[in-house]
Design a protein around this motif. Structure first.
Motif, PDB file in Angstrom:
ATOM      1  N   THR A 201      40.284  37.880  50.707  1.00  0.00           N
ATOM      2  CA  THR A 201      40.846  37.213  49.528  1.00  0.00           C
ATOM      3  C   THR A 201      39.790  36.670  48.563  1.00  0.00           C
ATOM      4  O   THR A 201      39.902  36.878  47.346  1.00  0.00           O
ATOM      5  N   PRO A 202      38.747  35.952  49.016  1.00  0.00           N
ATOM      6  CA  PRO A 202      37.732  35.477  48.068  1.00  0.00           C
ATOM      7  C   PRO A 202      37.073  36.602  47.280  1.00  0.00           C
ATOM      8  O   PRO A 202      36.738  36.423  46.101  1.00  0.00           O
ATOM      9  N   GLU A 203      36.911  37.769  47.913  1.00  0.00           N
ATOM     10  CA  GLU A 203      36.332  38.920  47.201  1.00  0.00           C
ATOM     11  C   GLU A 203      37.276  39.400  46.108  1.00  0.00           C
ATOM     12  O   GLU A 203      36.848  39.760  45.008  1.00  0.00           O
ATOM     13  N   LEU A 204      38.576  39.414  46.403  1.00  0.00           N
ATOM     14  CA  LEU A 204      39.558  39.843  45.409  1.00  0.00           C
ATOM     15  C   LEU A 204      39.628  38.858  44.246  1.00  0.00           C
ATOM     16  O   LEU A 204      39.798  39.260  43.094  1.00  0.00           O
ATOM     17  N   ILE A 205      39.492  37.580  44.557  1.00  0.00           N
ATOM     18  CA  ILE A 205      39.489  36.560  43.500  1.00  0.00           C
ATOM     19  C   ILE A 205      38.311  36.794  42.552  1.00  0.00           C
ATOM     20  O   ILE A 205      38.466  36.743  41.324  1.00  0.00           O
TER      21      ILE A 205
ATOM     22  N   SER B  45      47.385  28.342  47.511  1.00  0.00           N
ATOM     23  CA  SER B  45      46.967  27.089  46.879  1.00  0.00           C
ATOM     24  C   SER B  45      45.561  26.697  47.309  1.00  0.00           C
ATOM     25  O   SER B  45      44.730  26.299  46.480  1.00  0.00           O
ATOM     26  N   GLU B  46      45.278  26.817  48.598  1.00  0.00           N
ATOM     27  CA  GLU B  46      43.952  26.446  49.119  1.00  0.00           C
ATOM     28  C   GLU B  46      42.855  27.305  48.503  1.00  0.00           C
ATOM     29  O   GLU B  46      41.782  26.815  48.148  1.00  0.00           O
ATOM     30  N   GLN B  47      43.126  28.608  48.386  1.00  0.00           N
ATOM     31  CA  GLN B  47      42.125  29.543  47.858  1.00  0.00           C
ATOM     32  C   GLN B  47      42.115  29.589  46.325  1.00  0.00           C
ATOM     33  O   GLN B  47      41.253  30.233  45.745  1.00  0.00           O
ATOM     34  N   GLN B  48      43.087  28.913  45.707  1.00  0.00           N
ATOM     35  CA  GLN B  48      43.224  28.924  44.251  1.00  0.00           C
ATOM     36  C   GLN B  48      43.271  30.358  43.717  1.00  0.00           C
ATOM     37  O   GLN B  48      42.534  30.743  42.801  1.00  0.00           O
ATOM     38  N   VAL B  49      44.161  31.140  44.323  1.00  0.00           N
ATOM     39  CA  VAL B  49      44.337  32.534  43.911  1.00  0.00           C
ATOM     40  C   VAL B  49      44.887  32.561  42.486  1.00  0.00           C
ATOM     41  O   VAL B  49      45.968  32.023  42.229  1.00  0.00           O
ATOM     42  N   PRO B  50      44.179  33.182  41.547  1.00  0.00           N
ATOM     43  CA  PRO B  50      44.598  33.132  40.138  1.00  0.00           C
ATOM     44  C   PRO B  50      45.667  34.150  39.755  1.00  0.00           C
ATOM     45  O   PRO B  50      46.303  34.009  38.718  1.00  0.00           O
ATOM     46  N   TYR B  51      45.856  35.181  40.587  1.00  0.00           N
ATOM     47  CA  TYR B  51      46.819  36.223  40.236  1.00  0.00           C
ATOM     48  C   TYR B  51      48.147  35.985  40.962  1.00  0.00           C
ATOM     49  O   TYR B  51      48.254  35.166  41.882  1.00  0.00           O
TER      50      TYR B  51
ATOM     51  N   VAL C  19      46.083  48.429  37.683  1.00  0.00           N
ATOM     52  CA  VAL C  19      46.650  47.386  38.544  1.00  0.00           C
ATOM     53  C   VAL C  19      46.117  47.532  39.970  1.00  0.00           C
ATOM     54  O   VAL C  19      46.048  48.651  40.500  1.00  0.00           O
ATOM     55  N   ILE C  20      45.747  46.416  40.564  1.00  0.00           N
ATOM     56  CA  ILE C  20      45.324  46.373  41.960  1.00  0.00           C
ATOM     57  C   ILE C  20      46.382  45.610  42.743  1.00  0.00           C
ATOM     58  O   ILE C  20      46.660  44.447  42.449  1.00  0.00           O
ATOM     59  N   ILE C  21      46.964  46.261  43.735  1.00  0.00           N
ATOM     60  CA  ILE C  21      47.945  45.610  44.605  1.00  0.00           C
ATOM     61  C   ILE C  21      47.315  45.422  45.977  1.00  0.00           C
ATOM     62  O   ILE C  21      46.847  46.393  46.590  1.00  0.00           O
ATOM     63  N   ASN C  22      47.291  44.195  46.445  1.00  0.00           N
ATOM     64  CA  ASN C  22      46.711  43.902  47.761  1.00  0.00           C
ATOM     65  C   ASN C  22      47.801  43.412  48.702  1.00  0.00           C
ATOM     66  O   ASN C  22      48.433  42.388  48.463  1.00  0.00           O
ATOM     67  N   MET C  23      48.033  44.166  49.778  1.00  0.00           N
ATOM     68  CA  MET C  23      49.028  43.790  50.777  1.00  0.00           C
ATOM     69  C   MET C  23      48.337  43.003  51.888  1.00  0.00           C
ATOM     70  O   MET C  23      47.343  43.462  52.466  1.00  0.00           O
ATOM     71  N   TRP C  24      48.869  41.843  52.212  1.00  0.00           N
ATOM     72  CA  TRP C  24      48.219  40.956  53.173  1.00  0.00           C
ATOM     73  C   TRP C  24      49.278  40.114  53.876  1.00  0.00           C
ATOM     74  O   TRP C  24      50.474  40.256  53.637  1.00  0.00           O
ATOM     75  N   ALA C  25      48.825  39.232  54.770  1.00  0.00           N
ATOM     76  CA  ALA C  25      49.707  38.270  55.439  1.00  0.00           C
ATOM     77  C   ALA C  25      48.912  36.998  55.696  1.00  0.00           C
ATOM     78  O   ALA C  25      47.684  37.032  55.855  1.00  0.00           O
ATOM     79  N   SER C  26      49.606  35.881  55.733  1.00  0.00           N
ATOM     80  CA  SER C  26      48.928  34.583  55.844  1.00  0.00           C
ATOM     81  C   SER C  26      48.201  34.406  57.176  1.00  0.00           C
ATOM     82  O   SER C  26      47.235  33.660  57.260  1.00  0.00           O
ATOM     83  N   TRP C  27      48.637  35.103  58.218  1.00  0.00           N
ATOM     84  CA  TRP C  27      48.052  34.950  59.552  1.00  0.00           C
ATOM     85  C   TRP C  27      46.950  35.965  59.837  1.00  0.00           C
ATOM     86  O   TRP C  27      46.327  35.932  60.891  1.00  0.00           O
ATOM     87  N   CYS C  28      46.728  36.883  58.921  1.00  0.00           N
ATOM     88  CA  CYS C  28      45.779  37.984  59.139  1.00  0.00           C
ATOM     89  C   CYS C  28      44.351  37.550  58.812  1.00  0.00           C
ATOM     90  O   CYS C  28      44.040  37.239  57.661  1.00  0.00           O
TER      91      CYS C  28
ATOM     92  N   LYS D 244      39.115  40.601  34.482  1.00  0.00           N
ATOM     93  CA  LYS D 244      40.211  40.029  33.707  1.00  0.00           C
ATOM     94  C   LYS D 244      40.087  40.353  32.225  1.00  0.00           C
ATOM     95  O   LYS D 244      41.068  40.725  31.573  1.00  0.00           O
ATOM     96  N   SER D 245      38.877  40.230  31.685  1.00  0.00           N
ATOM     97  CA  SER D 245      38.678  40.460  30.253  1.00  0.00           C
ATOM     98  C   SER D 245      38.895  41.920  29.874  1.00  0.00           C
ATOM     99  O   SER D 245      39.061  42.242  28.690  1.00  0.00           O
ATOM    100  N   ARG D 246      38.920  42.806  30.859  1.00  0.00           N
ATOM    101  CA  ARG D 246      39.115  44.236  30.588  1.00  0.00           C
ATOM    102  C   ARG D 246      40.562  44.665  30.856  1.00  0.00           C
ATOM    103  O   ARG D 246      40.862  45.850  30.876  1.00  0.00           O
ATOM    104  N   GLY D 247      41.414  43.694  31.100  1.00  0.00           N
ATOM    105  CA  GLY D 247      42.840  43.967  31.213  1.00  0.00           C
ATOM    106  C   GLY D 247      43.322  44.422  32.573  1.00  0.00           C
ATOM    107  O   GLY D 247      44.459  44.882  32.703  1.00  0.00           O
ATOM    108  N   VAL D 248      42.479  44.291  33.608  1.00  0.00           N
ATOM    109  CA  VAL D 248      42.895  44.689  34.957  1.00  0.00           C
ATOM    110  C   VAL D 248      43.759  43.589  35.568  1.00  0.00           C
ATOM    111  O   VAL D 248      43.406  42.408  35.520  1.00  0.00           O
ATOM    112  N   GLU D 249      44.890  43.984  36.139  1.00  0.00           N
ATOM    113  CA  GLU D 249      45.816  43.030  36.745  1.00  0.00           C
ATOM    114  C   GLU D 249      45.784  43.148  38.267  1.00  0.00           C
ATOM    115  O   GLU D 249      45.773  44.255  38.812  1.00  0.00           O
ATOM    116  N   PHE D 250      45.765  41.997  38.945  1.00  0.00           N
ATOM    117  CA  PHE D 250      45.814  41.953  40.399  1.00  0.00           C
ATOM    118  C   PHE D 250      47.160  41.365  40.828  1.00  0.00           C
ATOM    119  O   PHE D 250      47.675  40.428  40.214  1.00  0.00           O
TER     120      PHE D 250
END
Length: 253
Positions: free
Chosen positions: A147-151, A184-190, A131-140, A158-164
């Protein structure tokens, strides 16, 4: 009569302010400022590595798992003061053995969090997965760059079962709407969690994290924290994070 003609006066031409030298100096200064800015939204980060139990610290934008997790600290996740610790060091890795990690107590694994769409989530639900947990804020700013790199990574693994999991707190984002808009704008899938601090606080205390965002945590299938990243460096962080994910996937359970 004289045949000589009057000598024409030379027109005064004002000196240009933007000379080649000044342009060059300005460009270099702007580049350095930009490089400094894309590290973290608060303090510059440091890198801590473990080698046979020894700890060395250097200036960097990335930090790996620290060797002394805190025991009891009440500092909030977005506090300006870093938690302190007197806990025992994480044991060094042994050849062919499991990777060293900082275990999370059951109380943290079973904290019920709420996603931005109102659903419930527990870290224990992901037991047995990397599991990858990314701590962030909308104003940062650095968070938005990362974020695009994490996406990309979430799609790659994803196919290897890693969860973000994206994680922001009510302390950093009191209004949930900017969070929803950015996701929504970045279409974050996780999934993205909007936490009241009951999860983020003990998570950051486990690695003695400072009040820096973004932060990323790589969790082994056992649930222990294997790698911890503070800040973001566009040329280093994605590469090192991918390497940490690969190591976690290939590790013994």
């Amino acid at each position: 009569m004289s045949n000589t003609s009057p000598t024409p006066q030379r027109l005064h031409q004002p000196r240009r302010f933007w000379t080649a030298r000044r342009l060059s100096i300005t460009f270099i200064a702007a580049t350095l400022l930009a490089a400094f800015g894309v590290s973290s939204c608060t303090q510059p980060a440091t890198e801590t590595t473990t080698n046979s139990g020894a700890t060395t610290t250097t200036n960097s934008n990335i930090s790996t798992v620290k060797t002394q997790p805190p025991a009891n600290s009440s500092a909030p996740a977005n506090s300006a003061e870093a938690p302190s610790s007197n806990a025992n060091a994480v044991p060094p890795a042994t050849a062919g053995g499991p990777l060293p990690s900082i275990p999370l107590p059951a109380a943290v694994m079973d904290v019920t969090m709420k996603t931005i769409d109102g659903k419930s989530l527990k870290l224990s639900d992901y037991k047995g997965k990397v599991v990858i947990i990314n701590m962030w804020a909308s104003w940062c700013g650095p968070c938005r760059v990362e974020t695009p790199e994490l996406i990309k990574m979430s799609q790659e693994f994803k196919s290897r079962g890693v969860e973000f999991i994206g994680l922001t707190t009510k302390g950093n984002d009191p209004d949930i709407e900017p969070v929803k808009d950015f996701v929504s704008e970045q279409q974050v899938p996780y999934k993205t969690v909007w936490d009241d601090g009951s999860f983020a606080t003990p998570l950051t205390q486990a690695v003695r994290a400072r009040a820096v965002i973004p932060q990323s945590f790589v969790l082994l299938r056992s649930g222990g924290i294997y790698k911890h990243f503070e800040g973001f460096n566009q040329t280093q962080t994605p590469k090192l994070l991918r390497e940490a994910i690969e190591q976690a996937l290939n590790a013994q359970s």
